[in-house]
Design an enzyme around this catalytic site. Structure first.
Site, PDB file in Angstrom:
ATOM      1  N   GLU A  73     -49.025  36.187  77.044  1.00 58.93           N
ATOM      2  CA  GLU A  73     -49.951  37.367  76.867  1.00 58.93           C
ATOM      3  C   GLU A  73     -51.337  37.166  77.378  1.00 58.93           C
ATOM      4  OE1 GLU A  73     -47.857  39.792  73.264  1.00 58.93           O
ATOM      5  OE2 GLU A  73     -49.005  38.104  72.730  1.00 58.93           O
ATOM      6  N   HIS A  92     -55.686  37.486  69.351  1.00 64.17           N
ATOM      7  CA  HIS A  92     -54.762  38.675  69.299  1.00 64.17           C
ATOM      8  C   HIS A  92     -53.864  38.121  68.135  1.00 64.17           C
ATOM      9  CE1 HIS A  92     -51.351  40.675  70.068  1.00 64.17           C
ATOM     10  NE2 HIS A  92     -50.406  39.835  70.596  1.00 64.17           N
ATOM     11  N   HIS A  94     -50.495  39.322  65.303  1.00 64.31           N
ATOM     12  CA  HIS A  94     -49.839  40.383  64.867  1.00 64.31           C
ATOM     13  C   HIS A  94     -49.594  40.331  63.433  1.00 64.31           C
ATOM     14  CE1 HIS A  94     -46.981  38.874  68.632  1.00 64.31           C
ATOM     15  NE2 HIS A  94     -48.129  39.247  68.934  1.00 64.31           N
ATOM     16  N   TYR A 118     -68.771  47.605  57.103  1.00 66.42           N
ATOM     17  CA  TYR A 118     -68.578  46.359  57.700  1.00 66.42           C
ATOM     18  C   TYR A 118     -67.591  46.393  58.910  1.00 66.42           C
ATOM     19  CZ  TYR A 118     -69.821  45.262  53.018  1.00 66.42           C
ATOM     20  OH  TYR A 118     -70.707  45.254  51.947  1.00 66.42           O
ATOM     21  N   HIS A 159     -47.282  46.498  68.079  1.00 66.53           N
ATOM     22  CA  HIS A 159     -47.456  45.229  68.431  1.00 66.53           C
ATOM     23  C   HIS A 159     -48.624  44.612  67.635  1.00 66.53           C
ATOM     24  CE1 HIS A 159     -48.116  42.554  72.265  1.00 66.53           C
ATOM     25  NE2 HIS A 159     -48.131  41.567  71.163  1.00 66.53           N
TER      26      HIS A 159
END
Length: 207
Positions: A73, A92, A94, A118, A159
């Site tokens: 990725e 990144h 999941h 925030y 994703h």
């Protein structure tokens, strides 16, 4: 920070994310800008079991030059660094709630309503949603560039999340904030809420 310290910090923060359930198995990846290129978590590597000496080293064109092979990725990271050259690190994940929200809204729509200061202070008031692509598909690059030009954090349809920060710590903090904001979004779904007003958002953005 010394080069070896950056490696150790990446491993430590990645393990912290894993231990608290922000990633499972070999899901998720992290990159950080270093002199002359980037360090990145290797392909099929668990964020909870990284070896600092086996992290992938990439040159400034994202060519693999040392360590284990980088995550497939890498294209997502390359796109976000391209769109936001001031970025020092990218996370990144999941993670459960961000991924759940990424399955709900049409691509391009703001997916998380700004209910808390925030979220706004870390990532702005709009979290873009990039259309679905198979993980590692190079065709996603331009969509990620365009979304990243608008915001330092985005969701990838079906994703997960992709978050940029000036430093590795800031990127991790923002990724955690995005996950909690996604959880809040789902808890409030279908209820009458009080989002922050445009004036309140602007006050946070210009503070």
């Amino acid at each position: 920070m010394k080069y070896t310290e950056i490696r150790e910090e990446l491993v430590r923060l990645a393990a912290s994310l894993f231990e608290r359930g922000f990633s499972v198995g070999s899901a998720g990846n992290i990159s950080v800008k270093v002199e002359g290129g980037y360090l990145m978590t290797p392909t099929n590597a668990s964020l909870g079991r990284l070896d600092p000496q086996r992290l992938s080293l990439l040159d400034d064109q994202f060519n693999h030059i040392d360590g284990d092979r980088p995550s497939k990725e890498v294209v997502m990271h390359q796109a976000m660094y391209r769109a936001r050259p001031q970025t020092g690190a990218i996370v990144h994940l999941h993670s459960t709630f961000a991924t759940a929200v990424s399955c709900l809204a049409p691509a391009g729509e703001s997916t998380i309503v700004p209910h808390t200061p925030y979220l706004v202070m870390r990532m702005g008031s709009h979290i873009p949603l990039v259309p679905y692509y198979k993980p590692g598909d190079p065709r996603m690059e331009q969509d990620i560039v365009e979304a990243s030009e608008k915001a330092p954090a985005l969701l990838l349809a079906n994703h997960g999340s992709l978050v940029a920060g000036a430093t590795l710590v800031q990127a991790v903090d923002s990724a955690e904030e995005l996950e909690v904001s996604a959880q809040l979004e789902l808890l409030l779904h279908g209820r009458e809420t009080r989002p922050l007003t445009e004036g309140e958002i602007q006050a946070l953005l210009t503070r």
